[in-house]
Design an enzyme around this catalytic site. Structure first.
Site, short mmCIF file in Angstrom:
data_model
loop_
_atom_site.label_atom_id
_atom_site.label_comp_id
_atom_site.label_asym_id
_atom_site.label_seq_id
_atom_site.Cartn_x
_atom_site.Cartn_y
_atom_site.Cartn_z
N SER A 117 82.85 -58.70 4.89
CA SER A 117 82.44 -59.36 6.12
C SER A 117 81.57 -58.44 6.96
O SER A 117 80.80 -58.92 7.79
CB SER A 117 83.65 -59.70 6.98
N HIS A 138 78.52 -63.55 1.09
CA HIS A 138 79.52 -63.66 2.16
C HIS A 138 79.87 -65.11 2.46
O HIS A 138 79.07 -65.85 3.04
CB HIS A 138 78.97 -62.96 3.43
N GLU A 150 76.20 -66.40 3.20
CA GLU A 150 75.15 -65.40 3.43
C GLU A 150 74.92 -64.61 2.14
O GLU A 150 75.88 -64.08 1.55
CB GLU A 150 75.55 -64.45 4.56
N ASN A 188 78.66 -62.98 11.67
CA ASN A 188 79.70 -62.21 12.35
C ASN A 188 79.14 -61.38 13.51
O ASN A 188 79.87 -61.08 14.46
CB ASN A 188 80.46 -61.32 11.37
N1 LIG Z 1 89.58 -64.12 5.88
C1 LIG Z 1 88.34 -64.48 6.20
O1 LIG Z 1 88.12 -65.38 7.03
C2 LIG Z 1 87.16 -63.81 5.54
C3 LIG Z 1 85.91 -64.42 5.64
C4 LIG Z 1 84.81 -63.85 4.98
C5 LIG Z 1 84.97 -62.68 4.26
N2 LIG Z 1 86.20 -62.08 4.20
C6 LIG Z 1 86.31 -60.84 3.41
O2 LIG Z 1 86.90 -61.16 2.16
C7 LIG Z 1 87.66 -60.04 1.71
C8 LIG Z 1 89.09 -60.49 1.44
O3 LIG Z 1 89.63 -61.03 2.62
P1 LIG Z 1 90.91 -62.01 2.60
O4 LIG Z 1 90.99 -62.63 3.94
O5 LIG Z 1 90.87 -62.86 1.39
O6 LIG Z 1 92.09 -60.92 2.45
P2 LIG Z 1 93.56 -61.13 1.89
O7 LIG Z 1 94.37 -60.03 2.46
O8 LIG Z 1 94.02 -62.54 2.07
O9 LIG Z 1 93.39 -60.90 0.30
C9 LIG Z 1 93.01 -59.68 -0.26
C10 LIG Z 1 93.57 -59.62 -1.66
O10 LIG Z 1 93.04 -58.45 -2.31
C11 LIG Z 1 94.06 -57.90 -3.10
N3 LIG Z 1 93.77 -56.49 -3.36
C12 LIG Z 1 93.89 -55.45 -2.50
N4 LIG Z 1 93.50 -54.31 -3.11
C13 LIG Z 1 93.13 -54.64 -4.37
C14 LIG Z 1 92.62 -53.91 -5.47
N5 LIG Z 1 92.44 -52.59 -5.40
N6 LIG Z 1 92.33 -54.59 -6.61
C15 LIG Z 1 92.50 -55.93 -6.69
N7 LIG Z 1 92.99 -56.68 -5.67
C16 LIG Z 1 93.29 -56.04 -4.53
C17 LIG Z 1 95.33 -58.11 -2.31
O11 LIG Z 1 96.47 -58.05 -3.14
C18 LIG Z 1 95.08 -59.50 -1.70
O12 LIG Z 1 95.62 -60.52 -2.52
C19 LIG Z 1 87.52 -58.96 2.77
O13 LIG Z 1 86.45 -58.12 2.44
C20 LIG Z 1 87.19 -59.77 4.03
O14 LIG Z 1 86.48 -59.00 4.98
C21 LIG Z 1 87.30 -62.62 4.80
#
Ligand SMILES: NC(=O)c1ccc[n+]([C@@H]2O[C@H](COP(=O)([O-])OP(=O)(O)OC[C@H]3O[C@@H](n4cnc5c(N)ncnc54)[C@H](O)[C@@H]3O)[C@@H](O)[C@H]2O)c1
Length: 339
Positions: A117, A138, A150, A188
């Site tokens: 993000s 993104h 994005e 963002n």
């Molecule tokens: N939540 C949102 O609204 C949103 C929106 C856009 C982008 N993002 C981005 O997406 C990414 C994930 O966010 P999320 O909200 O899904 O987080 P989340 O915490 O729901 O999920 C992350 C997952 O990654 C796994 N994980 C952690 N370390 C790992 C590794 N070394 N190898 C494999 N898996 C691993 C965890 O077990 C977890 O299931 C981040 O970079 C976040 O910034 C999030």
């Protein structure tokens, strides 16, 4: 296309649902095996809901689920994988480690995309042996409904990769927008005006989360207010984004993070995913507070003073008309009545 998604959390599962429904074969992996099981269950329930609402046939649901391949080992060999979409924790070291392992496991032809993000795509790519194979992709939460994506080329990204990612996104029915690799990219960065300011309003005791959210919905016309949005995104994710954009813009004061978020993050008040954030969720949480009654002088007439130029008269009439249409009693004339 065969796509491997690494990270089966909120985003990974949404991306998996979207890509598998659009006809791609999706391998879904996570370091936590239970995250993959949960994600597959989640996608199945979302597709079931689509069938119940008549938006998908049962045959399409079955075919989509058959294209979703749970993977026990994220770093398994994958000679047919053409694209990796990484959606793990928002942390540079974690993402670098994930891509390092994938670089050893997958063919050099596989394109790498990060769903970061707010981290620099160029910096994530720089940790690879071949930085030219990576770009940002993104998505927004919930992925199947948020139709904008994005596409973020890093400084070293091969020029054909953004075009290929754009074609993929648009082929799956979403809209791709190519943006610069700047802190927070476009959405963002712009979103700081809502979320960072909302936290500043709370910090300064101007209003509470429910009132700020209500104003954002009623006056700004947004689907949800900033605190509801933080609860949906997860405060752990939002706080990392806020910090990262602030650092990226060299600690510009207008982007300064609120002191309110770090304690709430360590306390686990992340929002919907932990059952408590700015609001409570789950059983016994109760619904949203009802809109407060309008009290005081809400039923008194409004006096519209005469005067102004001939040119302004139509505007005064239009204002009176709008007020009356909203149920307001309008008084005009030389002076207001005693009422
Ligand atoms: N939540 C949102 O609204 C949103 C929106 C856009 C982008 N993002 C981005 O997406 C990414 C994930 O966010 P999320 O909200 O899904 O987080 P989340 O915490 O729901 O999920 C992350 C997952 O990654 C796994 N994980 C952690 N370390 C790992 C590794 N070394 N190898 C494999 N898996 C691993 C965890 O077990 C977890 O299931 C981040 O970079 C976040 O910034 C999030």
């Amino acid at each position: 296309m065969r796509i491997r998604i690494v990270g089966a959390g909120a985003m990974g599962r949404g991306i998996a649902q979207w890509a598998a429904s659009a006809g791609h074969t999706v391998e879904l992996a996570d370091v936590r095996a239970e995250a993959v099981t949960d994600a597959v269950g989640f996608v199945a329930s979302m597709l079931e809901r689509a069938v119940a609402k008549g938006r998908m046939s049962a045959a399409d649901r079955d075919a989509s689920l058959a294209r979703l391949v749970p993977l026990a080992d994220p770093w398994a060999a994958g000679p047919d994988v053409e694209l990796v979409i990484e959606a793990v924790r928002e942390d540079l070291e974690t993402k670098a480690e994930v891509f390092g392992k994938l670089e050893r496991a997958l063919p050099s032809s596989a394109v790498f995309a990060t769903n970061t993000s707010s981290l620099s795509v160029t910096r994530i790519a720089a940790t690879l042996q071949d930085p030219s194979r990576l770009a940002g992709l993104h998505f927004f939460n919930p992925v199947p409904l948020m139709r904008i994506v994005e596409v973020v080329p890093g400084a070293a990204t091969r020029p054909e990769i953004p075009a290929a990612l754009t074609a993929l996104v648009e082929g799956c029915g979403h809209r791709a927008v190519t943006v610069a690799d700047s802190p927070g990219f476009l959405v963002n960065h712009a979103g700081r005006g809502l979320v960072t300011e909302a936290l500043a309003l709370l910090e300064e005791s101007v209003a509470g989360p429910a009132a700020i959210d209500r104003i954002a919905r009623d006056v700004l016309g947004l689907r949800m207010g900033p605190f509801e949005l933080m609860d949906l995104t997860g405060l752990d994710v939002t706080a990392a984004v806020i910090d990262s954009i602030w650092q990226g813009f060299r600690y510009e004061d207008r982007l300064r993070p609120s002191y309110l978020t770090p304690n709430r993050v360590v306390a686990g008040l992340h929002g919907r995913k932990t059952g408590r954030g700015w609001y409570a969720y789950g059983e016994g949480a109760g619904g949203p507070a009802p809109e407060p009654e309008v009290t005081g002088d809400g039923d008194r007439p409004v006096f519209l003073a005469p005067g102004g130029s001939a040119e302004s008269a139509p505007y005064a009439d239009a204002l009176a008309g709008s007020l009356e249409a909203a149920g307001v009693r309008v008084e005009r004339g030389e002076g207001p009545s005693a009422e």
